[in-house]
Design a protein around this motif. Structure first.
Motif, PDB file in Angstrom:
ATOM      1  N   LEU A   3      35.992 -17.838 -68.248  1.00  0.00           N
ATOM      2  CA  LEU A   3      34.996 -18.227 -69.252  1.00  0.00           C
ATOM      3  C   LEU A   3      34.476 -17.014 -70.011  1.00  0.00           C
TER       4      LEU A   3
ATOM      5  N   VAL B 111      32.613 -17.948 -73.509  1.00  0.00           N
ATOM      6  CA  VAL B 111      31.629 -18.948 -73.081  1.00  0.00           C
ATOM      7  C   VAL B 111      30.565 -18.282 -72.204  1.00  0.00           C
TER       8      VAL B 111
ATOM      9  N   TYR C 286      25.376 -17.967 -70.368  1.00  0.00           N
ATOM     10  CA  TYR C 286      26.314 -18.789 -71.130  1.00  0.00           C
ATOM     11  C   TYR C 286      25.843 -18.935 -72.563  1.00  0.00           C
TER      12      TYR C 286
ATOM     13  N   ILE D  86      27.065 -21.677 -75.410  1.00  0.00           N
ATOM     14  CA  ILE D  86      27.952 -22.823 -75.597  1.00  0.00           C
ATOM     15  C   ILE D  86      27.617 -23.553 -76.897  1.00  0.00           C
TER      16      ILE D  86
ATOM     17  N   GLU E  46      28.182 -29.254 -76.249  1.00  0.00           N
ATOM     18  CA  GLU E  46      28.652 -29.078 -74.878  1.00  0.00           C
ATOM     19  C   GLU E  46      27.509 -29.235 -73.875  1.00  0.00           C
TER      20      GLU E  46
ATOM     21  N   ILE F 275      30.066 -27.999 -67.524  1.00  0.00           N
ATOM     22  CA  ILE F 275      30.839 -26.764 -67.365  1.00  0.00           C
ATOM     23  C   ILE F 275      30.689 -26.222 -65.948  1.00  0.00           C
ATOM     24  N   THR F 276      29.455 -26.049 -65.479  1.00  0.00           N
ATOM     25  CA  THR F 276      29.254 -25.436 -64.162  1.00  0.00           C
ATOM     26  C   THR F 276      29.711 -26.348 -63.019  1.00  0.00           C
TER      27      THR F 276
ATOM     28  N   GLN G 109      32.454 -27.669 -62.828  1.00  0.00           N
ATOM     29  CA  GLN G 109      33.885 -27.401 -62.632  1.00  0.00           C
ATOM     30  C   GLN G 109      34.147 -26.121 -61.843  1.00  0.00           C
TER      31      GLN G 109
END
Length: 98
Positions: free
Chosen positions: A37, A42, A61, A63, A67, A72-73, A75
């Motif tokens: 990232l 990102v 971050y 973004i 988003e 995101i986190t 994942q």
């Protein structure tokens, strides 16, 4: 663009010194996830915080407006394996070198 300070909360205060073999593997994957990232722009910065009350991780971050920081986190391999979670703090502005 939206900016966030994200705090990774490990499952226990002494996590960094008591990781199991599986947790150590997931932490390597966690680092690779954040590095990827970072390379994509990102994540602006990330790293461990050596707090005497228990270490944790911090990442910044930036973004797109559409988003979701939670998406995101979620994942992150360490989160997907149930070895901690993130707290998300929106920032009004994020200025960075470079």
């Amino acid at each position: 663009m939206k900016a966030y300070l994200c705090k990774f909360i490990p499952p226990r205060a002494d996590f960094l010194t008591t990781m199991t073999a599986d947790e150590a593997k997931w932490m390597k994957q966690h680092g690779a996830f954040l590095d990827d990232l970072l390379a994509k722009g990102v994540v602006v910065a990330h790293g461990p915080v050596m707090d005497p009350n228990g270490g944790y991780g911090v990442s910044l971050y930036q973004i797109a407006d559409g988003e979701s920081i939670e998406a995101i986190t979620s994942q992150d391999p360490i989160v997907k394996n149930g070895a901690g979670h993130y707290e998300h703090y929106p920032m009004r502005h994020l200025a960075a070198r470079g």
